[in-house]
Scaffold this motif. Structure first.
Motif, PDB file in Angstrom:
ATOM      1  N   UNK A   1      26.505 -10.289 -29.206  1.00 35.32           N
ATOM      2  CA  UNK A   1      26.235  -9.925 -27.811  1.00 35.32           C
ATOM      3  C   UNK A   1      25.799  -8.468 -27.720  1.00 35.32           C
ATOM      4  N   UNK A   2      26.465  -7.596 -28.453  1.00 29.67           N
ATOM      5  CA  UNK A   2      26.130  -6.174 -28.422  1.00 29.67           C
ATOM      6  C   UNK A   2      24.710  -5.929 -28.918  1.00 29.67           C
ATOM      7  N   UNK A   3      24.329  -6.609 -30.006  1.00 30.51           N
ATOM      8  CA  UNK A   3      22.961  -6.464 -30.522  1.00 30.51           C
ATOM      9  C   UNK A   3      21.941  -6.977 -29.517  1.00 30.51           C
ATOM     10  N   UNK A   4      22.274  -8.057 -28.849  1.00 32.09           N
ATOM     11  CA  UNK A   4      21.378  -8.617 -27.826  1.00 32.09           C
ATOM     12  C   UNK A   4      21.191  -7.633 -26.682  1.00 32.09           C
ATOM     13  N   UNK A   5      22.266  -7.033 -26.216  1.00 31.43           N
ATOM     14  CA  UNK A   5      22.154  -6.057 -25.125  1.00 31.43           C
ATOM     15  C   UNK A   5      21.314  -4.858 -25.554  1.00 31.43           C
ATOM     16  N   UNK A   6      21.487  -4.405 -26.798  1.00 24.87           N
ATOM     17  CA  UNK A   6      20.686  -3.281 -27.303  1.00 24.87           C
ATOM     18  C   UNK A   6      19.207  -3.649 -27.343  1.00 24.87           C
TER      19      UNK A   6
ATOM     20  N   UNK B   1      34.628  -9.896 -27.166  1.00 27.23           N
ATOM     21  CA  UNK B   1      33.633 -10.878 -27.633  1.00 27.23           C
ATOM     22  C   UNK B   1      32.293 -10.233 -27.962  1.00 27.23           C
ATOM     23  N   UNK B   2      32.123  -8.952 -27.645  1.00 27.87           N
ATOM     24  CA  UNK B   2      30.798  -8.355 -27.731  1.00 27.87           C
ATOM     25  C   UNK B   2      30.268  -8.211 -29.159  1.00 27.87           C
ATOM     26  N   UNK B   3      31.138  -8.262 -30.137  1.00 26.90           N
ATOM     27  CA  UNK B   3      30.677  -8.157 -31.521  1.00 26.90           C
ATOM     28  C   UNK B   3      30.631  -9.516 -32.231  1.00 26.90           C
ATOM     29  N   UNK B   4      30.773 -10.584 -31.459  1.00 29.60           N
ATOM     30  CA  UNK B   4      30.649 -11.929 -32.014  1.00 29.60           C
ATOM     31  C   UNK B   4      29.203 -12.414 -31.914  1.00 29.60           C
ATOM     32  N   UNK B   5      28.820 -13.265 -32.863  1.00 30.21           N
ATOM     33  CA  UNK B   5      27.496 -13.874 -32.828  1.00 30.21           C
ATOM     34  C   UNK B   5      27.434 -14.851 -31.656  1.00 30.21           C
ATOM     35  N   UNK B   6      26.351 -14.796 -30.903  1.00 36.89           N
ATOM     36  CA  UNK B   6      26.266 -15.566 -29.665  1.00 36.89           C
ATOM     37  C   UNK B   6      26.226 -17.074 -29.890  1.00 36.89           C
ATOM     38  N   UNK B   7      25.852 -17.502 -31.096  1.00 39.60           N
ATOM     39  CA  UNK B   7      25.868 -18.935 -31.385  1.00 39.60           C
ATOM     40  C   UNK B   7      27.284 -19.501 -31.364  1.00 39.60           C
ATOM     41  N   UNK B   8      28.280 -18.641 -31.491  1.00 36.43           N
ATOM     42  CA  UNK B   8      29.675 -19.092 -31.455  1.00 36.43           C
ATOM     43  C   UNK B   8      30.206 -19.249 -30.037  1.00 36.43           C
TER      44      UNK B   8
ATOM     45  N   UNK C   1      27.129   1.667 -17.229  1.00 40.36           N
ATOM     46  CA  UNK C   1      26.977   0.385 -16.537  1.00 40.36           C
ATOM     47  C   UNK C   1      27.366  -0.766 -17.452  1.00 40.36           C
ATOM     48  N   UNK C   2      26.920  -0.710 -18.689  1.00 41.01           N
ATOM     49  CA  UNK C   2      27.252  -1.770 -19.645  1.00 41.01           C
ATOM     50  C   UNK C   2      28.760  -1.904 -19.811  1.00 41.01           C
ATOM     51  N   UNK C   3      29.439  -0.798 -19.927  1.00 40.60           N
ATOM     52  CA  UNK C   3      30.895  -0.828 -20.094  1.00 40.60           C
ATOM     53  C   UNK C   3      31.565  -1.503 -18.902  1.00 40.60           C
ATOM     54  N   UNK C   4      31.087  -1.193 -17.689  1.00 43.80           N
ATOM     55  CA  UNK C   4      31.679  -1.787 -16.491  1.00 43.80           C
ATOM     56  C   UNK C   4      31.407  -3.285 -16.412  1.00 43.80           C
ATOM     57  N   UNK C   5      30.179  -3.689 -16.770  1.00 47.55           N
ATOM     58  CA  UNK C   5      29.829  -5.114 -16.735  1.00 47.55           C
ATOM     59  C   UNK C   5      30.610  -5.901 -17.778  1.00 47.55           C
ATOM     60  N   UNK C   6      30.760  -5.328 -18.964  1.00 46.43           N
ATOM     61  CA  UNK C   6      31.537  -5.985 -20.024  1.00 46.43           C
ATOM     62  C   UNK C   6      32.975  -6.186 -19.572  1.00 46.43           C
ATOM     63  N   UNK C   7      33.519  -5.175 -18.922  1.00 43.06           N
ATOM     64  CA  UNK C   7      34.889  -5.284 -18.415  1.00 43.06           C
ATOM     65  C   UNK C   7      34.973  -6.320 -17.288  1.00 43.06           C
ATOM     66  N   UNK C   8      33.991  -6.310 -16.402  1.00 41.40           N
ATOM     67  CA  UNK C   8      33.993  -7.243 -15.272  1.00 41.40           C
ATOM     68  C   UNK C   8      34.009  -8.684 -15.753  1.00 41.40           C
ATOM     69  N   UNK C   9      33.191  -8.987 -16.769  1.00 43.59           N
ATOM     70  CA  UNK C   9      33.093 -10.357 -17.268  1.00 43.59           C
ATOM     71  C   UNK C   9      34.040 -10.627 -18.445  1.00 43.59           C
ATOM     72  N   UNK C  10      34.964  -9.705 -18.691  1.00 46.67           N
ATOM     73  CA  UNK C  10      36.003  -9.895 -19.716  1.00 46.67           C
ATOM     74  C   UNK C  10      35.396 -10.210 -21.082  1.00 46.67           C
ATOM     75  N   UNK C  11      34.399  -9.402 -21.452  1.00 49.55           N
ATOM     76  CA  UNK C  11      33.712  -9.589 -22.732  1.00 49.55           C
ATOM     77  C   UNK C  11      34.107  -8.525 -23.760  1.00 49.55           C
ATOM     78  N   UNK C  12      35.146  -7.746 -23.474  1.00 51.60           N
ATOM     79  CA  UNK C  12      35.513  -6.637 -24.366  1.00 51.60           C
ATOM     80  C   UNK C  12      35.752  -7.109 -25.801  1.00 51.60           C
TER      81      UNK C  12
END
Length: 253
Positions: free
Chosen positions: A91-96, A125-132, A112-123
């Motif tokens: 997810x982090x690579x995708x956002x970059x 999960x952001x370093x996981x591969x999105x296929x998972x 902004x990214x930090x706030x959105x990640x927190x809002x959607x509770x992705x803290x």
């Protein structure tokens, strides 16, 4: 502002859009409604340059899309109806990657990214591969990406599918925030209750043709404040009450 004039699109012999005319004002949430195959996704994909119309024009803030495509692409972000994008990335690579596409530096997007990640509770999960990810988690990742550039025009195709109730609420609030900032928010949905509570203006399509465009308030006034569901069924000739009565009669026979 989005201005669509006499837009038509064919897929071989099938007419997906027929002389569509729409005006989507800034600072409002605009909903596209219609059955499957009504032309909602075709309208959206024409707007975001995935499809090329057969005829007609699209203007963004007075600029013709066909003549200013690169410039307009920087103003628009798009959330597709299926979030199956760049699944080999975290997810982090995708956002970059999305940030680079909009010429944004890390420093530009980090708060902004930090706030959105927190809002959607992705803290976590952001370093996981999105296929998972499940459909809903992928959708959250795509939503975060779509807001990193603080777009002038935010286009979403069936954005609530697969989201949990908290994420649905958060997305609705974000759409209101964007509109309140004077941005344009356009989304398609099958959820008529969602549209009734969220839309300022809406368009209803049937078989590629526009059958209503205007404010939610005016539409309900025209139909004695009936629910959008009942109004929609009348406008699209989709009231199956007679058929249900016949089925009930067969069951009880």
């Amino acid at each position: 502002m989005i201005e669509i004039k006499n837009l038509s699109k064919n897929y071989d012999d099938k007419k997906a859009l027929v002389d569509l005319n729409l005006t989507v004002e800034s600072g409002k949430i605009f909903g596209l409604l219609g059955h499957n195959g009504a032309g909602k996704s075709t309208t959206i994909k024409s707007l975001v340059s995935i499809h090329k119309p057969n005829s007609g024009s699209i203007k963004i803030n007075g600029m013709e899309l066909s003549q200013h495509r690169s410039e307009i692409k920087k103003m628009i972000t798009y959330v597709p109806d299926t979030p199956d994008v760049f699944l080999q990335l975290t997810a982090s690579e995708y956002w970059n990657l999305v940030a680079k596409a909009y010429d944004l530096n890390d420093e530009d997007i980090l708060p902004l990214r930090k706030k959105l990640v927190e809002l959607f509770h992705m803290e976590n999960r952001q370093n996981e591969v999105m296929s998972n990810f499940s459909h809903g988690i992928r959708q959250k990742a795509v939503l975060i990406a779509s807001l990193l550039s603080d777009p002038a025009i935010w286009v979403l195709d069936e954005p609530f599918q697969g989201l949990d109730p908290q994420a649905v609420f958060d997305l609705k609030q974000l759409m209101k925030v964007q509109a309140n900032k004077g941005k344009t928010v356009l989304f398609s949905t099958h959820d008529l209750q969602m549209a009734q509570t969220l839309c300022d203006d809406l368009a209803i399509l049937k078989s590629g043709e526009l059958i209503y465009e205007g404010s939610m308030t005016n539409l309900r006034k025209q139909y004695n404040n009936e629910s959008l569901e009942k109004i929609y069924l009348q406008l699209t000739d989709s009231d199956d009450s007679k058929l249900f009565n016949e089925i009930e009669g067969e069951v009880n026979a």
